[in-house]
Design a protein around this motif. Structure first.
Motif, PDB file in Angstrom:
ATOM      1  N   SER A   3       0.827  -1.199   0.000  1.00 49.11           N
ATOM      2  CA  SER A   3       0.000   0.000   0.000  1.00 49.11           C
ATOM      3  C   SER A   3       0.867   1.257   0.000  1.00 49.11           C
ATOM      4  O   SER A   3       0.589   2.208  -0.727  1.00 49.11           O
ATOM      5  CB  SER A   3      -0.921  -0.014   1.231  1.00 49.11           C
ATOM      6  N   ARG A   4       1.914   1.293   0.800  1.00 52.68           N
ATOM      7  CA  ARG A   4       2.797   2.446   0.854  1.00 52.68           C
ATOM      8  C   ARG A   4       3.491   2.657  -0.485  1.00 52.68           C
ATOM      9  O   ARG A   4       3.612   3.786  -0.967  1.00 52.68           O
ATOM     10  CB  ARG A   4       3.845   2.273   1.962  1.00 52.68           C
ATOM     11  N   TYR A   6       2.422   1.701  -3.435  1.00 56.13           N
ATOM     12  CA  TYR A   6       1.401   2.133  -4.396  1.00 56.13           C
ATOM     13  C   TYR A   6       1.145   3.637  -4.259  1.00 56.13           C
ATOM     14  O   TYR A   6       1.176   4.378  -5.251  1.00 56.13           O
ATOM     15  CB  TYR A   6       0.111   1.352  -4.161  1.00 56.13           C
ATOM     16  N   HIS A   7       0.893   4.094  -3.055  1.00 57.96           N
ATOM     17  CA  HIS A   7       0.543   5.502  -2.854  1.00 57.96           C
ATOM     18  C   HIS A   7       1.725   6.423  -3.163  1.00 57.96           C
ATOM     19  O   HIS A   7       1.527   7.552  -3.652  1.00 57.96           O
ATOM     20  CB  HIS A   7       0.024   5.729  -1.439  1.00 57.96           C
ATOM     21  N   LYS A   8       2.937   5.956  -2.919  1.00 60.37           N
ATOM     22  CA  LYS A   8       4.124   6.747  -3.266  1.00 60.37           C
ATOM     23  C   LYS A   8       4.207   6.926  -4.785  1.00 60.37           C
ATOM     24  O   LYS A   8       4.477   8.032  -5.275  1.00 60.37           O
ATOM     25  CB  LYS A   8       5.376   6.059  -2.729  1.00 60.37           C
ATOM     26  N   ILE A  10       1.678   6.641  -6.978  1.00 61.55           N
ATOM     27  CA  ILE A  10       0.530   7.438  -7.439  1.00 61.55           C
ATOM     28  C   ILE A  10       0.783   8.926  -7.203  1.00 61.55           C
ATOM     29  O   ILE A  10       0.499   9.771  -8.069  1.00 61.55           O
ATOM     30  CB  ILE A  10      -0.763   6.988  -6.738  1.00 61.55           C
ATOM     31  N   THR A  11       1.335   9.259  -6.028  1.00 68.14           N
ATOM     32  CA  THR A  11       1.651  10.663  -5.730  1.00 68.14           C
ATOM     33  C   THR A  11       2.646  11.213  -6.745  1.00 68.14           C
ATOM     34  O   THR A  11       2.493  12.335  -7.242  1.00 68.14           O
ATOM     35  CB  THR A  11       2.226  10.801  -4.313  1.00 68.14           C
ATOM     36  N   TYR A  29       2.184   5.512 -13.484  1.00 68.46           N
ATOM     37  CA  TYR A  29       0.859   4.912 -13.250  1.00 68.46           C
ATOM     38  C   TYR A  29       0.894   3.421 -13.576  1.00 68.46           C
ATOM     39  O   TYR A  29       0.366   2.592 -12.825  1.00 68.46           O
ATOM     40  CB  TYR A  29      -0.199   5.599 -14.117  1.00 68.46           C
ATOM     41  N   ALA A  32       2.509   1.599 -10.813  1.00 71.42           N
ATOM     42  CA  ALA A  32       1.678   1.577  -9.602  1.00 71.42           C
ATOM     43  C   ALA A  32       0.589   0.521  -9.692  1.00 71.42           C
ATOM     44  O   ALA A  32       0.308  -0.199  -8.714  1.00 71.42           O
ATOM     45  CB  ALA A  32       1.061   2.957  -9.374  1.00 71.42           C
ATOM     46  N   GLU A  38      -6.908   1.557  -7.437  1.00 71.42           N
ATOM     47  CA  GLU A  38      -8.017   2.254  -6.806  1.00 71.42           C
ATOM     48  C   GLU A  38      -8.766   3.058  -7.869  1.00 71.42           C
ATOM     49  O   GLU A  38      -8.143   3.656  -8.761  1.00 71.42           O
ATOM     50  CB  GLU A  38      -7.511   3.165  -5.679  1.00 71.42           C
ATOM     51  N   ASP A  41      -7.824   6.716  -8.793  1.00 74.36           N
ATOM     52  CA  ASP A  41      -6.524   6.802  -9.455  1.00 74.36           C
ATOM     53  C   ASP A  41      -6.622   6.300 -10.896  1.00 74.36           C
ATOM     54  O   ASP A  41      -5.994   6.861 -11.812  1.00 74.36           O
ATOM     55  CB  ASP A  41      -5.483   5.986  -8.688  1.00 74.36           C
TER      56      ASP A  41
END
Length: 300
Positions: A3-4, A6-8, A10-11, A29, A32, A38, A41
């Motif tokens: 999860s971390r 992925y979000h890194k 995506i950001t 993308y 990710a 999600e 996203d």
């Protein structure tokens, strides 16, 4: 941990997207989405693909989202794609779906108005342009487009009222001064037509027919053939293959009695755009020219 990661990613992808680095954002993308996916996203990824003109790939993404959840932004994306791919009726249906959800975004109203304008449903187009303004949307283009609809209908005083409203909102925007020049010319207020055409020429990327229309205002409004010639020549410096200008420049030369120069213009057209030559035989402005040797050389 996944999860971390992925979000890194995506950001980072969203930052690159905002910076206009579309290819790099696309690559991040993709990476990710090997970890998870999600909806919001994936929706942003679809809009990125639209910006890259990958409309069919974006369409597949939005349809995939809608197969899972009823997401208005995905429907909005599909409507934009329909408009980009020349499917106005399909776009209208999707905008109607959004409005049925009580979505009152001024962009929805403005976009559906554009589609009605594309299919020549002027009443519907005007209705939704006005709704866009009522919903606190940017009024410049709705006012401008309503004016253009009325001008096409030769409702020139109504057209003028909306063009003036648009001009008041943003006088620096491309085309509005040109549109004011057109409608003032049709109303035979040539001094104002010339004023706004000259103003349009001061703008970057002005309308390509501004020189032509300015010259026409001098010629038809004031019989000022020297100024007409000046602006026709400037128009040709900007775009040499503007054959409408070549023809009208030939007419101005003929009206000035410069038959050799008129001949040069018409000979050029004879080889580049021969359909214009047919007009020489019927154009009232060329009555004297038709009695010249140069005319017979062209037709011969």
């Amino acid at each position: 941990m996944i999860s971390r990661k992925y979000h890194k990613l995506i950001t980072k992808a969203k930052e690159l997207h905002l910076q206009g680095k579309l290819e790099e954002a696309h690559s991040i993308y993709d990476e990710a989405f090997t970890y998870r996916l999600e909806i919001d996203d994936y929706l942003a990824f679809g809009y990125l693909k639209m910006e890259m003109n990958n409309f069919y790939e974006a369409e597949a993404i939005f349809k995939g989202i809608l197969s899972i959840v009823d997401h208005p932004s995905a429907t909005f994306g599909l409507a934009i794609i329909d408009s980009e791919l020349g499917r106005p009726h399909e776009a209208i249906k999707k905008y109607e779906e959004l409005m049925a959800m009580n979505i009152t975004d001024p962009m929805v109203y403005k976009n559906v108005a554009d589609m009605y304008d594309d299919i020549d449903d002027s009443n519907k187009a005007i209705e939704y342009y006005l709704k866009s303004i009522e919903a606190n949307g940017d009024p410049f283009w709705p006012y401008t487009n309503i004016g253009a609809i009325y001008e096409t209908m030769n409702e020139d005083k109504l057209a003028l009222s909306y063009f003036l409203k648009a001009y008041k909102v943003n006088p620096k925007e491309k085309i509005i001064s040109y549109n004011l020049g057109v409608v003032y010319g049709k109303l035979k207020q040539y001094d104002l037509a010339i004023k706004y055409y000259l103003e349009e020429l001061g703008k970057e990327n002005h309308h390509e027919m501004t020189y032509y229309n300015l010259a026409l205002a001098y010629k038809d409004g004031y019989k000022d053939y020297q100024n007409a010639k000046k602006y026709y020549l400037l128009g040709l410096q900007e775009k040499q293959d503007n054959y409408v200008i070549w023809y009208n420049l030939g007419c101005v030369h003929a009206l000035l009695g410069d038959y050799d120069d008129a001949y040069e213009c018409f000979v050029y057209l004879k080889y580049k755009a021969p359909d214009f030559i047919k007009s020489i035989d019927t154009d009232d402005e060329l009555e004297a020219f038709r009695k010249t040797e140069q005319y017979h050389l062209i037709m011969g």
